[in-house]
Every structure is written in structure tokens, then in C-alpha cells.
Design an enzyme around this catalytic site. Structure first.
Site, PDB file in Angstrom:
ATOM      1  N   LYS A  85     -40.925-139.647 -19.410  1.00  0.00           N
ATOM      2  CA  LYS A  85     -40.242-138.468 -18.853  1.00  0.00           C
ATOM      3  C   LYS A  85     -40.219-138.537 -17.322  1.00  0.00           C
ATOM      4  O   LYS A  85     -39.222-138.196 -16.681  1.00  0.00           O
ATOM      5  CB  LYS A  85     -40.925-137.181 -19.330  1.00  0.00           C
TER       6      LYS A  85
ATOM      7  N   SER B 145     -41.025-132.660 -19.386  1.00  0.00           N
ATOM      8  CA  SER B 145     -42.218-132.163 -20.074  1.00  0.00           C
ATOM      9  C   SER B 145     -43.366-131.980 -19.095  1.00  0.00           C
ATOM     10  O   SER B 145     -43.486-132.728 -18.105  1.00  0.00           O
ATOM     11  CB  SER B 145     -42.626-133.200 -21.128  1.00  0.00           C
TER      12      SER B 145
ATOM     13  N   TYR C  93     -45.621-141.235 -23.381  1.00  0.00           N
ATOM     14  CA  TYR C  93     -44.533-140.260 -23.502  1.00  0.00           C
ATOM     15  C   TYR C  93     -44.279-139.584 -22.139  1.00  0.00           C
ATOM     16  O   TYR C  93     -43.139-139.531 -21.647  1.00  0.00           O
ATOM     17  CB  TYR C  93     -44.891-139.225 -24.575  1.00  0.00           C
TER      18      TYR C  93
END
Ligand code: UDP
Length: 322
Positions: free
Chosen positions: A146, A118, A142
Site C-alpha cells: 500500500k 490502509s 500488505y
């Protein structure tokens, strides 16, 4: 090739599965249906209802007689805001889940992995457009998960000869241009599904998170990439890592920016719906502007976004929501 698509019943996963099927590959979807949907499955792809936390199940599937050539790993939790409130969920689903997949892949001799990364790995932009050399300082947990997975992948690449493509998605949006995928995301947190839900009356109104940013109309600018373009990136990236015996980390973005207000205006035009909205507080951690450089994807893979103009994104979304 024989492809195992983990998380293939989700919004992006179903488009990726469709693209591999369209390119003549044999696909098996592995999904726990926590956010994926049965209606996103295709009769041409085998479906296995399984969880990435169930190591024995993963291993059994990967060691099956088909002999998978590659894994496409899209199974993850993806709401940046939620990851700040419930980091345990994100550590477990994203980091632990990926480690299970990688260990099972090593144990069963599968060497090729395409991973859904991402743009959240970059954090607050230091310059635009963001290329892959941009510092990686994630602003939310988040994005951190990643980035950690990318680091683990690079070690498995060195130590276990795993070849991987880490695809750093910008804002995935839109629906299949041929109208073959119709599953609606449940409780969406992203702008376009929220606008769509407001257009069809599921929500009374939507909020614009801040209109005092340093942008032309004061609302945030993002790089929206059509999900069919993302999907084609997976097929091409897998081909590349196999042919070149090399791992890659590349951005997938449209290289254009649209503001929240622009997206709203285009949706009002396309749908003829009023879409009530109000200006709300800024959402913490939101940079004013994010746009991708996708020149590395073009250089290495010959990949370029084809369907990512905002009209196509909105038309294909409305086609499903209306
Ligand atoms: N946004 C908004 N209202 C919403 C949801 C999102 O104004 O209900 C804005 C958000 O602040 C950001 C942009 O829309 O500027 C895209 O947000 P999204 O959550 O879709 O993706 P992100 O950029 O956070 O990955």
C-alpha cells in the site's frame, strides 16, 4: 460524473458503489469476482467482468465512449497474515495491478483516482492517535504494498498530472445501514466477520489472539470504522481533489478504540448468542492499540464518522449474518 469502480463487487467496493449511485453518479463496476460477489452488484451500475492484470481489457474499458471522470481503485488482496507467507501474490495483485490501472488511466486521459490505502502503512505505533505525519514503517508485506502504491501515485501526480486521494482505512466493519448489501465475505480473516460466523454456528468457536496486552482488559484495541462512513469518504474525497486540483493522503477512522473482548461482549448482547471463544497465542505483528486521528479528513473534507459506534457496526453486521 462517470465513475469506474475497480473492485466494486467486494465488501467495501459494493458500499462505495452504492454511495456513488445514491449521490447521483453513473457507475461502472470492473471486478474479476475473485473475492467480489455477483450479489453485491446493483442493477443501476453497469458491470464488467474483468481483471486488472488484463491491460488490454482495462484500456478498452477506460477508453470507452462514456469518458470516465474518475477511477475508484479498491481491487487488492488484503490479508496481512497471508501477505507474509505469499508476498508474490501481494506484489502482483496490489503493486502490478495498480501500475496497470495507472498506465491505462494515463493512456486514456483519466486524471482522478481514489485509492484504498490502509493504516497498515504505519506499522507499530510510535504515538496515538495516529495522524498522517506518523512515520510509515509497515510491519507486514500488505502494508508495504500500500505504501509503495502511494509513492507511485505521488510520482504519477508530479509527472502525469494524476490527481489522487489516498484513503488510509482503519478497520472497516459493519454493513449498509439501510440493509441493501448482503454479500458475505468468503473465508474472512478479520475479527468481526469471524465473530459473526461463530455467532451463527458456521464456526464452533473463535480465538482471542492474546489477552496479556497492556490494555484495560488485556486484548488488542482497534479503531473500527463503519463501511458506510468509509464509502461517504470516497465521494467527498473525489469531490475535493477535483474542486481543489490537489492530491491528498488522509486517514479514515472513527477516532475511538474497541478491544476484542468489548466487541465480543457487545455482539453477545446484540445477538443473544453465546459465541464460544478461547484465549490463544498473540498473533505476530499485532500492536496492542491502534487508533486514528481523523482530524485531517475533517479539516479538508468536513468528513466525520457517523455510523461507527460499535452497536451500529454489530447490529448492521448481524442483520446480514443472522
Ligand atoms: N483478532 C482476534 N481473533 C480473530 C481475528 C482477529 O482476536 O480471530 C484480533 C486481532 O488480533 C486484532 C483485532 O482482532 O487485535 C483486529 O484484527 P483484524 O484481523 O480484524 O484486523 P487488523 O487489526 O489486523 O487489521
Amino acid at each position: 460524473m462517470n465513475i469506474l469502480i475497480i473492485g466494486g463487487a467486494g465488501y467495501i467496493g459494493s458500499h462505495v458503489t452504492r454511495e456513488f449511485l445514491d449521490n447521483g453518479h453513473s457507475c461502472t463496476v470492473y471486478d474479476n469476482l475473485s473475492s467480489g460477489l455477483r450479489e453485491n452488484l446493483f442493477s443501476q451500475a453497469e458491470f464488467i467482468h474483468g481483471d486488472i492484470h488484463d491491460y488490454c481489457s482495462l484500456l478498452e474499458v477506460m477508453k470507452n465512449k462514456k469518458g470516465f471522470d474518475a477511477i475508484i481503485h479498491l481491487a487488492a488482496s488484503k490479508a496481512a497474515g497471508e501477505s507474509m507467507l505469499n508476498p508474490q501474490k501481494y506484489s502482483r495483485n496490489n503493486i502490478c495491478g495498480t501500475i496497470n490501472i495507472l498506465n491505462a488511466a494515463c493512456e486514456s486521459g483519466i486524471k482522478n483516482i481514489v485509492f484504498s490505502s490502509s493504516a497498515a502503512v504505519y506499522g507499530e505505533p510510535q504515538y496515538l492517535p495516529i495522524d498522517e505525519k506518523h512515520p510509515t514503517v509497515p510491519e507486514n508485506f500488505y502494508g508495504f504494498t500500500k505504501l509503495e502504491i502511494e509513492r507511485i501515485l505521488s510520482w504519477y501526480c508530479k509527472l502525469k498530472n494524476i490527481r489522487y486521494a489516498s484513503l488510509r482505512y482503519f478497520n472497516a466493519a459493519g454493513y449498509d445501514v439501510k440493509g441493501r448489501i448482503k454479500g458475505l465475505e468468503q473465508n474472512p480473516a478479520n475479527l468481526i466477520p469471524i465473530i459473526m460466523e461463530t455467532a451463527c454456528g458456521i464456526r464452533k468457536e473463535m480465538k482471542i489472539f492474546g489477552d496479556d496486552y497492556d490494555t484495560q482488559d488485556g486484548s488488542c484495541i482497534r479503531d473500527y470504522i463503519h463501511v458506510n462512513d468509509l464509502a461517504s469518504g470516497h465521494v467527498i474525497a473525489l469531490d475535493y481533489i477535483i474542486k481543489n486540483n490537489k492530491s491528498i493522503v488522509v486517514n479514515l477512522g472513527s477516532e475511538t478504540g474497541s478491544s476484542v473482548k468489548e466487541v465480543l461482549d457487545i455482539t453477545r448482547n446484540e445477538t443473544g448468542k453465546p459465541i464460544p471463544c478461547k484465549i490463544a497465542e498473540r498473533r505476530p505483528g499485532d500492536p496492542a492499540k491502534l487508533t486514528a486521528s481523523a482530524s485531517l479528513a475533517f479539516e479538508l473534507l468536513g468528513w466525520k464518522a457517523k455510523h461507527s459506534d460499535m452497536k451500529t457496526i454489530i447490529k448492521t453486521s448481524w442483520n446480514v449474518y443472522k
